[in-house]
Design a protein around this motif. Sequence first.
Motif, PDB file in Angstrom:
ATOM      1  N   ASP A  70      -5.480 -11.571  -9.222  1.00 16.67           N
ATOM      2  CA  ASP A  70      -5.729 -12.683 -10.006  1.00 16.67           C
ATOM      3  C   ASP A  70      -6.651 -13.699  -9.151  1.00 16.67           C
ATOM      4  N   LYS A  71      -6.390 -13.691  -7.857  1.00 13.76           N
ATOM      5  CA  LYS A  71      -7.201 -14.611  -6.857  1.00 13.76           C
ATOM      6  C   LYS A  71      -8.444 -13.759  -6.612  1.00 13.76           C
ATOM      7  N   HIS A  72      -8.821 -12.722  -7.266  1.00  9.99           N
ATOM      8  CA  HIS A  72     -10.018 -12.052  -6.871  1.00  9.99           C
ATOM      9  C   HIS A  72     -10.149 -11.452  -5.513  1.00  9.99           C
ATOM     10  N   ARG A  73      -8.834 -11.000  -4.896  1.00 11.54           N
ATOM     11  CA  ARG A  73      -9.089 -10.550  -3.415  1.00 11.54           C
ATOM     12  C   ARG A  73      -9.642  -9.227  -3.599  1.00 11.54           C
ATOM     13  N   ALA A  74     -10.472  -8.558  -2.652  1.00  9.92           N
ATOM     14  CA  ALA A  74     -11.084  -7.303  -2.387  1.00  9.92           C
ATOM     15  C   ALA A  74     -10.000  -6.495  -2.524  1.00  9.92           C
ATOM     16  N   PHE A  75     -10.279  -4.968  -2.866  1.00 12.39           N
ATOM     17  CA  PHE A  75      -9.368  -4.227  -2.840  1.00 12.39           C
ATOM     18  C   PHE A  75      -8.906  -3.870  -1.386  1.00 12.39           C
ATOM     19  N   SER A  76      -9.751  -3.806  -0.581  1.00 10.23           N
ATOM     20  CA  SER A  76      -9.749  -3.723   0.954  1.00 10.23           C
ATOM     21  C   SER A  76      -8.483  -4.620   1.577  1.00 10.23           C
ATOM     22  N   THR A  77      -8.455  -5.764   1.045  1.00 12.77           N
ATOM     23  CA  THR A  77      -7.526  -6.867   1.197  1.00 12.77           C
ATOM     24  C   THR A  77      -6.318  -6.480   0.932  1.00 12.77           C
ATOM     25  N   ILE A  78      -6.168  -5.967  -0.276  1.00 12.41           N
ATOM     26  CA  ILE A  78      -5.040  -5.741  -0.901  1.00 12.41           C
ATOM     27  C   ILE A  78      -4.162  -4.505  -0.262  1.00 12.41           C
ATOM     28  N   LYS A  79      -4.894  -3.704   0.344  1.00 10.77           N
ATOM     29  CA  LYS A  79      -4.383  -2.499   1.060  1.00 10.77           C
ATOM     30  C   LYS A  79      -3.838  -2.979   2.407  1.00 10.77           C
ATOM     31  N   VAL A  80      -4.656  -3.995   3.062  1.00 14.68           N
ATOM     32  CA  VAL A  80      -3.980  -4.439   4.206  1.00 14.68           C
ATOM     33  C   VAL A  80      -2.566  -5.083   4.003  1.00 14.68           C
ATOM     34  N   TYR A  81      -2.497  -5.976   2.897  1.00 12.38           N
ATOM     35  CA  TYR A  81      -1.291  -6.546   2.665  1.00 12.38           C
ATOM     36  C   TYR A  81      -0.385  -5.410   2.553  1.00 12.38           C
ATOM     37  N   LEU A  82      -0.823  -4.294   1.724  1.00 12.33           N
ATOM     38  CA  LEU A  82       0.404  -3.153   1.281  1.00 12.33           C
ATOM     39  C   LEU A  82       0.831  -2.721   2.736  1.00 12.33           C
ATOM     40  N   ALA A  83      -0.049  -2.524   3.758  1.00 16.19           N
ATOM     41  CA  ALA A  83       0.323  -1.754   4.927  1.00 16.19           C
ATOM     42  C   ALA A  83       1.215  -2.707   5.886  1.00 16.19           C
ATOM     43  N   ALA A  84       0.941  -4.090   5.754  1.00 19.08           N
ATOM     44  CA  ALA A  84       1.947  -4.999   6.505  1.00 19.08           C
ATOM     45  C   ALA A  84       3.192  -5.032   5.937  1.00 19.08           C
ATOM     46  N   ILE A  85       3.462  -5.057   4.391  1.00 25.85           N
ATOM     47  CA  ILE A  85       4.453  -4.933   3.907  1.00 25.85           C
ATOM     48  C   ILE A  85       5.348  -3.800   4.273  1.00 25.85           C
ATOM     49  N   ALA A  86       4.466  -2.609   3.876  1.00 30.09           N
ATOM     50  CA  ALA A  86       5.462  -1.564   4.472  1.00 30.09           C
ATOM     51  C   ALA A  86       6.143  -1.224   5.583  1.00 30.09           C
ATOM     52  N   ALA A  87       5.084  -1.918   6.827  1.00 34.40           N
ATOM     53  CA  ALA A  87       5.664  -1.814   8.107  1.00 34.40           C
ATOM     54  C   ALA A  87       6.881  -2.628   8.258  1.00 34.40           C
ATOM     55  N   CYS A  88       7.202  -3.761   7.501  1.00 36.37           N
ATOM     56  CA  CYS A  88       8.165  -4.766   7.734  1.00 36.37           C
ATOM     57  C   CYS A  88       9.592  -4.665   6.704  1.00 36.37           C
ATOM     58  N   HIS A  89       8.962  -4.099   5.616  1.00 36.41           N
ATOM     59  CA  HIS A  89      10.049  -3.988   4.429  1.00 36.41           C
ATOM     60  C   HIS A  89      10.816  -2.713   4.768  1.00 36.41           C
ATOM     61  N   VAL A  90      12.305  -2.772   4.354  1.00 33.64           N
ATOM     62  CA  VAL A  90      13.192  -1.878   4.745  1.00 33.64           C
ATOM     63  C   VAL A  90      12.819  -0.618   3.875  1.00 33.64           C
ATOM     64  N   GLY A  91      12.045  -0.580   2.738  1.00 29.99           N
ATOM     65  CA  GLY A  91      11.753   0.404   2.195  1.00 29.99           C
ATOM     66  C   GLY A  91      12.783   0.824   0.719  1.00 29.99           C
ATOM     67  N   PHE A  92      12.524   1.946   0.431  1.00 30.86           N
ATOM     68  CA  PHE A  92      13.433   2.525  -1.064  1.00 30.86           C
ATOM     69  C   PHE A  92      13.765   3.711  -0.656  1.00 30.86           C
ATOM     70  N   GLU A  93      15.345   3.984  -0.587  1.00 32.12           N
ATOM     71  CA  GLU A  93      15.633   5.328  -0.422  1.00 32.12           C
ATOM     72  C   GLU A  93      15.014   6.211   0.698  1.00 32.12           C
ATOM     73  N   GLY A  94      14.804   5.713   1.719  1.00 36.15           N
ATOM     74  CA  GLY A  94      14.350   6.413   3.008  1.00 36.15           C
ATOM     75  C   GLY A  94      12.738   6.601   2.748  1.00 36.15           C
TER      76      GLY A  94
END
Length: 352
Positions: A70-94
């Motif tokens: 909604d803030k018009h961020r680029a797709f590449s930026t969203i991918k970086v955020y996802l990678a950062a979240i995946a690295a630090c989040h506990v995850g789901f069912e392994g």
Amino acid sequence: MGLTHEWYNLNTVGLPQKVINTIQSARASSTRSLYDCKWRVFEEWCLQEGHISFQCPVGVILSFRQDLIDKHRAFSTIKVYLAAIAACHVGFEGKTASQHPLVCRFMKGARRLLPVSRSLVPFWDLAVVLNGLNMTPFEPLEGADMKHLSHKTVPLLALASAKRVSDIHALSVHPSCTQFTPGQTRVLLKPNPAFTPKVVGSCTPFGIEAFPPPLVSSGEQQQDLLCPVRALHTYMDRSKELRLNDQLFVSWANPYKGKPVTKQRLSHWIVEAIALAYTSQNLQAPSGLRVHSTRGLATSWALFKGVSIQDICAAASWSSPLTFVRFYRLDVSAPSVARAVLGTLLSQSSTC
């Protein structure tokens, strides 16, 4: 090491500290720093929304990323955020947060809504820039000030090697890292051993051949003004008195004179050199200049001049020909990348 929450997650599994350090070293320090920065943004967003960032449900992660769209961020930026979240989040069912089925479907939808566009035509003309580097204020090289000597050496080295700015930034003047052959006919370069490359295994020595002096009409030889070996040797000789460490490129301006420059500053030097090459010929410098276009133009011109794609990938540290093809969207089918690229101006003038 950065990414504190990733360390915490690995620690709760019972892994020893040394094992955790090795796992986190899989990413370059710059990548860890970037992920850490993105994770902090997500943490602050979760705090405002009343959620626990590293244990939040998948709906919270999707809502945060929708907010980015909604803030018009680029797709590449969203991918970086996802990678950062995946690295630090506990995850789901392994599985990591990025492997959740809803997250995968969300990313497919985001890619359709935010198509990636990449210009296949460079913003600047290689022949114009090379011609400008032959003129004042870059030449005569021995009389040029340190600013213009630096601005000429960096882009010539970038074009001749097709290396990333991070690879050039890691070069050193230490005798074990930079070696000229007698007569300065060739230079062998290798990064500082402490350097962690973006692509594991790409940190290998590379050599650049000196351009032989071209023949003029009288049959005599004149110095090749685009020879990267000549520019590099002159730069190292002139920077001896002011450098404060072994990094190849150092600042010429106060108050940082003699100190190593950052990767960002090297990028600025290349962009500024391209713009100055245009203005020195009374031409309007193109807008939207990006340093990565130097690497793309070098590899594309080398391909056009007949250099094999295997040699290009080896020189530019591309992981595979497929990576090169997909990035530049080329249909691929001179033994030297440097000669193919920097010899462009000479070959064009000889055919006119």
